[in-house]
Design a protein around this motif. Structure first.
Motif, PDB file in Angstrom:
ATOM      1  N   GLU A 186       0.826  -1.205   0.000  1.00 37.08           N
ATOM      2  CA  GLU A 186       0.000   0.000   0.000  1.00 37.08           C
ATOM      3  C   GLU A 186       0.860   1.255   0.000  1.00 37.08           C
ATOM      4  OE1 GLU A 186      -4.076  -0.143   2.147  1.00 37.08           O
ATOM      5  OE2 GLU A 186      -2.684  -1.217   3.444  1.00 37.08           O
ATOM      6  N   PHE A 187       1.918   1.245   0.807  1.00 39.09           N
ATOM      7  CA  PHE A 187       2.794   2.411   0.906  1.00 39.09           C
ATOM      8  C   PHE A 187       3.444   2.716  -0.446  1.00 39.09           C
ATOM      9  CE2 PHE A 187       7.136   4.039   1.493  1.00 39.09           C
ATOM     10  CZ  PHE A 187       6.853   5.247   2.109  1.00 39.09           C
ATOM     11  N   VAL A 188       3.997   1.696  -1.087  1.00 42.32           N
ATOM     12  CA  VAL A 188       4.658   1.907  -2.379  1.00 42.32           C
ATOM     13  C   VAL A 188       3.649   2.367  -3.426  1.00 42.32           C
ATOM     14  CG1 VAL A 188       5.923   0.773  -4.246  1.00 42.32           C
ATOM     15  CG2 VAL A 188       6.504   0.269  -1.860  1.00 42.32           C
ATOM     16  N   ALA A 189       2.465   1.733  -3.449  1.00 40.77           N
ATOM     17  CA  ALA A 189       1.442   2.113  -4.427  1.00 40.77           C
ATOM     18  C   ALA A 189       1.023   3.569  -4.231  1.00 40.77           C
ATOM     19  CB  ALA A 189       0.232   1.189  -4.309  1.00 40.77           C
ATOM     20  N   ASP A 190       0.826   3.977  -2.994  1.00 38.37           N
ATOM     21  CA  ASP A 190       0.412   5.357  -2.733  1.00 38.37           C
ATOM     22  C   ASP A 190       1.514   6.349  -3.083  1.00 38.37           C
ATOM     23  OD1 ASP A 190      -2.170   4.785  -1.924  1.00 38.37           O
ATOM     24  OD2 ASP A 190      -1.655   4.607   0.188  1.00 38.37           O
ATOM     25  N   GLN A 191       2.767   5.994  -2.774  1.00 38.09           N
ATOM     26  CA  GLN A 191       3.862   6.886  -3.126  1.00 38.09           C
ATOM     27  C   GLN A 191       3.974   7.056  -4.636  1.00 38.09           C
ATOM     28  OE1 GLN A 191       5.839   8.732  -0.924  1.00 38.09           O
ATOM     29  NE2 GLN A 191       4.157   8.033   0.375  1.00 38.09           N
ATOM     30  N   GLN A 192       3.811   5.967  -5.372  1.00 37.40           N
ATOM     31  CA  GLN A 192       3.850   6.051  -6.829  1.00 37.40           C
ATOM     32  C   GLN A 192       2.707   6.910  -7.355  1.00 37.40           C
ATOM     33  OE1 GLN A 192       3.880   1.928  -8.055  1.00 37.40           O
ATOM     34  NE2 GLN A 192       6.080   1.709  -7.704  1.00 37.40           N
ATOM     35  N   MET A 193       1.542   6.790  -6.740  1.00 35.73           N
ATOM     36  CA  MET A 193       0.401   7.603  -7.159  1.00 35.73           C
ATOM     37  C   MET A 193       0.631   9.082  -6.852  1.00 35.73           C
ATOM     38  SD  MET A 193      -2.500   8.064  -8.561  1.00 35.73           S
ATOM     39  CE  MET A 193      -3.156   6.415  -8.855  1.00 35.73           C
ATOM     40  N   HIS A 194       1.184   9.384  -5.670  1.00 35.99           N
ATOM     41  CA  HIS A 194       1.445  10.784  -5.323  1.00 35.99           C
ATOM     42  C   HIS A 194       2.418  11.423  -6.319  1.00 35.99           C
ATOM     43  CE1 HIS A 194      -0.893  10.305  -1.821  1.00 35.99           C
ATOM     44  NE2 HIS A 194       0.014   9.732  -1.052  1.00 35.99           N
ATOM     45  N   PHE A 196       2.948  10.502  -9.395  1.00 32.42           N
ATOM     46  CA  PHE A 196       2.272  10.598 -10.681  1.00 32.42           C
ATOM     47  C   PHE A 196       1.336  11.808 -10.716  1.00 32.42           C
ATOM     48  CE2 PHE A 196      -1.645   9.618 -13.060  1.00 32.42           C
ATOM     49  CZ  PHE A 196      -1.129   9.550 -14.342  1.00 32.42           C
ATOM     50  N   VAL A 197       0.569  12.012  -9.646  1.00 34.66           N
ATOM     51  CA  VAL A 197      -0.401  13.109  -9.605  1.00 34.66           C
ATOM     52  C   VAL A 197       0.300  14.460  -9.727  1.00 34.66           C
ATOM     53  CG1 VAL A 197      -2.034  14.300  -8.100  1.00 34.66           C
ATOM     54  CG2 VAL A 197      -2.161  11.819  -8.353  1.00 34.66           C
ATOM     55  N   ARG A 198       1.493  14.572  -9.138  1.00 34.43           N
ATOM     56  CA  ARG A 198       2.222  15.849  -9.211  1.00 34.43           C
ATOM     57  C   ARG A 198       2.685  16.175 -10.625  1.00 34.43           C
ATOM     58  NH1 ARG A 198       4.577  14.003  -4.198  1.00 34.43           N
ATOM     59  NH2 ARG A 198       6.396  13.246  -5.340  1.00 34.43           N
ATOM     60  N   ARG A 199       2.884  15.149 -11.471  1.00 33.31           N
ATOM     61  CA  ARG A 199       3.510  15.375 -12.771  1.00 33.31           C
ATOM     62  C   ARG A 199       2.616  15.061 -13.966  1.00 33.31           C
ATOM     63  NH1 ARG A 199       8.859  11.813 -11.157  1.00 33.31           N
ATOM     64  NH2 ARG A 199       9.545  13.090  -9.393  1.00 33.31           N
ATOM     65  N   ARG A 200       1.439  14.505 -13.740  1.00 36.31           N
ATOM     66  CA  ARG A 200       0.643  13.977 -14.850  1.00 36.31           C
ATOM     67  C   ARG A 200       0.108  15.080 -15.749  1.00 36.31           C
ATOM     68  NH1 ARG A 200      -4.824  12.071 -11.583  1.00 36.31           N
ATOM     69  NH2 ARG A 200      -5.380  14.153 -10.812  1.00 36.31           N
ATOM     70  N   ALA A 201      -0.089  14.709 -17.000  1.00 34.16           N
ATOM     71  CA  ALA A 201      -0.777  15.568 -17.952  1.00 34.16           C
ATOM     72  C   ALA A 201      -2.269  15.250 -17.901  1.00 34.16           C
ATOM     73  CB  ALA A 201      -0.227  15.322 -19.360  1.00 34.16           C
ATOM     74  N   PRO A 202      -3.127  16.167 -18.345  1.00 32.22           N
ATOM     75  CA  PRO A 202      -4.575  15.909 -18.337  1.00 32.22           C
ATOM     76  C   PRO A 202      -4.919  14.612 -19.074  1.00 32.22           C
ATOM     77  CG  PRO A 202      -4.146  18.218 -18.813  1.00 32.22           C
ATOM     78  CD  PRO A 202      -2.812  17.531 -18.826  1.00 32.22           C
TER      79      PRO A 202
END
Length: 294
Positions: A186-194, A196-202
């Motif tokens: 869970e920790f790794v998945a959430d860190q990867q998501m955080h 991604f959210v900071r850098r993602r394009a629409p």
């Protein structure tokens, strides 16, 4: 309202909820069963949080209740029962639970913007209910999750109620490894998501790291944690193994029947590339992604 001010209000709400629940346990009528006393107190605390949710018009006031109540229930059962203070199984189980609770609560604190933000699923559920929106808010968003979490925490009650009658064994080690492994996932998945959210394009979709092995690795990790609690219960009371996985099964039913379908539909509506991800990446149980023919 700032995030700091919002967190202060949530803290007050939880202090009041726990205070009212503790007052009930101390001065309210007792039943014959400690688990039932705790359930009543848990439901009373949930209703208090519901009151704050309505006052702030934000049902996300409830979100952290999911992760702060199980350790409180377990400690209450331990302190009010006969389990020795040095019981190794009790400490292993409580240790895994505390690691899970601190991580999940910390992730909520980190990612929650404040009372200006509400989980998008809550207005959707209330909107579908029409005039019954308050009842749906109370039952579907507050009481049902409380009952699910309580049921999944009951194996902890079994552990602390058996007084260390059975020594620690291989199943306790398996439960510890499964629980900590689930929290790490869970920790790794959430860190990867955080990140991604900071850098993602629409419209961009996360399909890297753990998210290339499962479309919902965080839910899989959450399910794994509750399986570990059930395993601790079986280690303490093997004769009860036929029902101790009921809580984990309820979690799985909620994820597969409600949470994941809602997330999938939202992603399909907002991210054009998500249908391609569905064709390549497994839905729940992590495994290598499917190869897509060129």
């Amino acid at each position: 309202m700032s995030k700091r001010a919002s967190l202060a209000r949530i803290t007050v709400a939880y202090v009041v909820a726990f205070g009212v629940a503790a007052t009930w346990l101390a001065f309210g009528p007792d039943t014959e069963w400690r688990w039932l006393d705790a359930l009543i107190a848990d439901l009373i605390g949930t209703v208090v949080v519901f009151g704050f949710s309505r006052a702030y018009r934000n049902s996300s006031c409830y979100d952290a209740y999911w992760s702060v109540v199980p350790p409180a229930l377990t400690i209450y059962w331990w302190v009010s029962g006969d389990l020795p203070a040095d019981d190794p199984r009790g400490w292993l189980m409580l240790g895994v639970m505390l690691v899970w609770a601190v991580r999940l609560t910390g992730n909520w604190v980190y990612s929650w913007p404040g009372l200006a933000h509400e989980d998008w699923r809550y207005p959707l559920l209330r909107g579908r209910a029409g005039r019954a929106e308050a009842a749906v808010d109370l039952v579907a968003i507050h009481l049902v999750p409380t009952l699910q979490v309580f049921l999944a925490t009951v194996p902890a009650y079994v552990v602390v109620s058996h007084g260390g009658a059975r020594g620690i064994g291989w199943l306790d080690i398996v439960a510890t490894v499964v629980g900590l492994g689930a929290v790490l996932l869970e920790f790794v998945a959430d860190q990867q998501m955080h990140r991604f959210v900071r850098r993602r394009a629409p419209g961009q979709v996360l399909d890297r790291g753990l998210w290339s092995w499962s479309r919902h690795p965080n839910y899989f990790g959450e399910f794994g944690f509750w399986v570990s609690m059930a395993l601790f219960g079986v280690a303490a009371a093997p004769a009860d193994r036929w029902w101790l996985f009921a809580g984990a099964a309820a979690m799985l039913a909620m994820f597969e029947g409600a949470s994941i379908p809602m997330m999938e539909q939202r992603s399909l509506e907002r991210r054009p590339g998500y249908r391609d991800v569905i064709g390549r990446v497994p839905r729940f149980v992590p495994r290598p992604p499917r190869r897509v023919a060129g």
